[in-house]
Design an enzyme around this catalytic site. Structure first.
Site, mmCIF file in Angstrom:
data_model
loop_
_atom_site.group_PDB
_atom_site.id
_atom_site.type_symbol
_atom_site.label_atom_id
_atom_site.label_comp_id
_atom_site.label_asym_id
_atom_site.label_seq_id
_atom_site.Cartn_x
_atom_site.Cartn_y
_atom_site.Cartn_z
ATOM 1 C CD GLU A 103 -3.533 8.996 -3.122
ATOM 2 O OE1 GLU A 103 -3.231 7.922 -3.637
ATOM 3 O OE2 GLU A 103 -4.198 9.093 -2.076
ATOM 4 C CG ASP A 136 -0.336 13.612 -3.920
ATOM 5 O OD1 ASP A 136 -0.289 12.539 -3.300
ATOM 6 O OD2 ASP A 136 0.259 13.795 -5.008
ATOM 7 C CD GLU A 167 -7.881 11.613 1.363
ATOM 8 O OE1 GLU A 167 -7.279 10.590 1.734
ATOM 9 O OE2 GLU A 167 -8.144 11.850 0.175
HETATM 10 O O1 9MR Z 1 -10.513 5.078 3.270
HETATM 11 C C1 9MR Z 1 -10.426 4.424 2.025
HETATM 12 C C2 9MR Z 1 -10.400 2.919 2.241
HETATM 13 O O2 9MR Z 1 -11.660 2.486 2.712
HETATM 14 C C3 9MR Z 1 -10.049 2.192 0.961
HETATM 15 O O3 9MR Z 1 -9.871 0.828 1.236
HETATM 16 C C4 9MR Z 1 -8.776 2.788 0.384
HETATM 17 C C5 9MR Z 1 -8.389 2.093 -0.901
HETATM 18 O O4 9MR Z 1 -7.424 2.791 -1.599
HETATM 19 O O5 9MR Z 1 -8.973 4.168 0.137
HETATM 20 C C6 9MR Z 1 -9.173 4.877 1.323
HETATM 21 O O6 9MR Z 1 -9.241 6.249 1.066
HETATM 22 C C7 9MR Z 1 -8.082 6.821 0.465
HETATM 23 C C8 9MR Z 1 -8.517 8.070 -0.247
HETATM 24 O O7 9MR Z 1 -9.535 7.772 -1.175
HETATM 25 C C9 9MR Z 1 -7.343 8.732 -0.953
HETATM 26 N N1 9MR Z 1 -6.255 8.987 -0.047
HETATM 27 C C10 9MR Z 1 -5.839 7.857 0.741
HETATM 28 C C11 9MR Z 1 -7.015 7.250 1.479
HETATM 29 C C12 9MR Z 1 -6.529 6.124 2.348
HETATM 30 O O8 9MR Z 1 -6.008 5.084 1.588
#
Ligand code: 9MR
Length: 362
Positions: A158, A208, A279
């Protein structure tokens, strides 16, 4: 006397409770039960890997094993977890998960090395004179630690904002990214190079969200193109790209068309990279309905299911370059956006989204 009088009643109550409990939540005979439905990884075995997330409590469950062949740590391999202080590492939780996953036959995605979120404070305090050395050591230590165990690394996560593109990716990155603030756009090249040198067996990805947006896709495209040219010039004998893959996260909603995703895949195809849908989840609402915290509707749920099917048709048509489709969670209640029912199982039951995905290959 009194004791004997109550005995049969107590017995009846015990038997009734046992029967009730054994039937409670037991859907295991239902054709839609998660372990009864067709395995996603089997269904798509000629097309791409099928992934999901792992957490310390859920790694390698039977449900994961039935449907998925590759796992990404949802949170436990992020910089704040692994590297709380410069030079000191806390690998225990990640090591246990990675070992369990590999022992259970999964591939493992490393997520993620450089980000602006979920990072320790020392990442935020680097400056132009120390950042390059600190970053290279950190990457060498982490990637080196997991060497041979990680299928692909999300080296950078990102780094671009949403919104318009001025045509120069080098000045368009997110300022919240401390490595960009300290080193400028060079941090991209140096970080991927350090990762390649630490584990040449791992496939290196840039990851991203909102990459279905054409301006953001173009920024990423231009960055990957230029960094790979720079690598080719520096290492003319190299037979691989430096940035070998683009992770399109796929945190979608009912306003995201399959055509917009296809357009970005078409653009990335020109780079000769591979793509992972890294994701995937689809809100059963538009983004504005979700932001306004509106209640879910049946129309929204039906639309999300339809879109899952449409997206998969695009993925299948591009499966020559799509190596993996990873869902960000198994069932709705464990999703980071659970209130909009974004996944393909509800509890242990397949939703219509699941069936649309299966039908997309018929
Ligand atoms: O799913 C993840 C969540 O449990 C966390 O609280 C969050 C914090 O930023 O991150 C989530 O995963 C992220 C991923 O690592 C990167 N892309 C976005 C995802 C959703 O926020």
């Amino acid at each position: 006397m009194k004791k004997n009088f109550y005995k049969p009643f107590i017995l009846v109550i015990i038997i009734a409770s046992v029967l009730l409990l054994s039937n409670c939540d037991d859907n295991t005979d239902d054709p839609d039960y998660i372990l009864n439905v067709v395995s996603l990884k089997e269904h798509f075995k000629d097309h791409f890997l099928i992934g999901n997330i792992m957490n310390p409590g859920s790694v390698a469950s039977e449900k994961l094993k039935h449907h998925y062949n590759v796992l990404t740590a949802e949170n436990d391999m992020k910089p704040d977890k692994i590297n709380p202080n410069r030079g000191s590492y806390n690998f225990r939780t990640a090591d246990n998960m990675v070992k369990t996953a590999i022992d259970s036959g999964f591939l493992v995605v490393g997520h993620t090395l450089l980000w602006h979120s979920q990072i320790p404070s020392w990442h935020r305090s680097v400056n132009s004179s120390n950042a390059k050395g600190y970053m290279e050591t950190y990457i060498k230590d982490v990637v080196g630690h997991f060497k041979g165990k990680i299928y692909s690394w999300d080296v950078i996560n990102e780094a671009f904002p949403d919104g318009g593109y001025n045509g120069d990716w080098k000045t368009s990155m997110r300022n919240e990214n401390p490595w960009y603030s300290a080193l400028g756009s060079d941090f991209v090249y140096y970080s991927f190079l350090a990762a390649r040198q630490a584990d040449s067996g791992a496939i290196l990805y840039y990851n991203d969200y909102n990459l279905n947006m054409s301006s953001k896709a173009k920024m990423v495209h231009d960055m990957v193109r230029d960094v790979n040219i720079r690598y080719k010039n520096a290492y003319p004998g190299a037979d691989r790209l430096l940035i070998e893959g683009i992770g399109m996260q796929g945190h979608h909603n009912t306003g995201v068309t399959a055509a917009s995703i296809k357009a970005s895949i078409d653009l990335f195809r020109q780079l000769g990279v591979r793509i992972s849908i890294s994701e995937l989840d689809v809100l059963s609402q538009t983004w504005s309905e979700y932001s306004a915290q509106n209640a879910l509707t049946e129309t929204g749920k039906t639309k999300a299911a339809q879109l899952y099917g449409d997206y998969f048709k695009v993925f299948i048509a591009n499966s020559d370059i799509i190596e993996r489709v990873t869902f960000w969670g198994v069932n709705d209640s464990e999703s980071w956006r659970s209130r909009a029912a974004p996944l393909i199982f509800s509890g242990d039951m397949a939703k219509s989204s699941y069936h649309k995905i299966i039908d997309s290959l018929k």
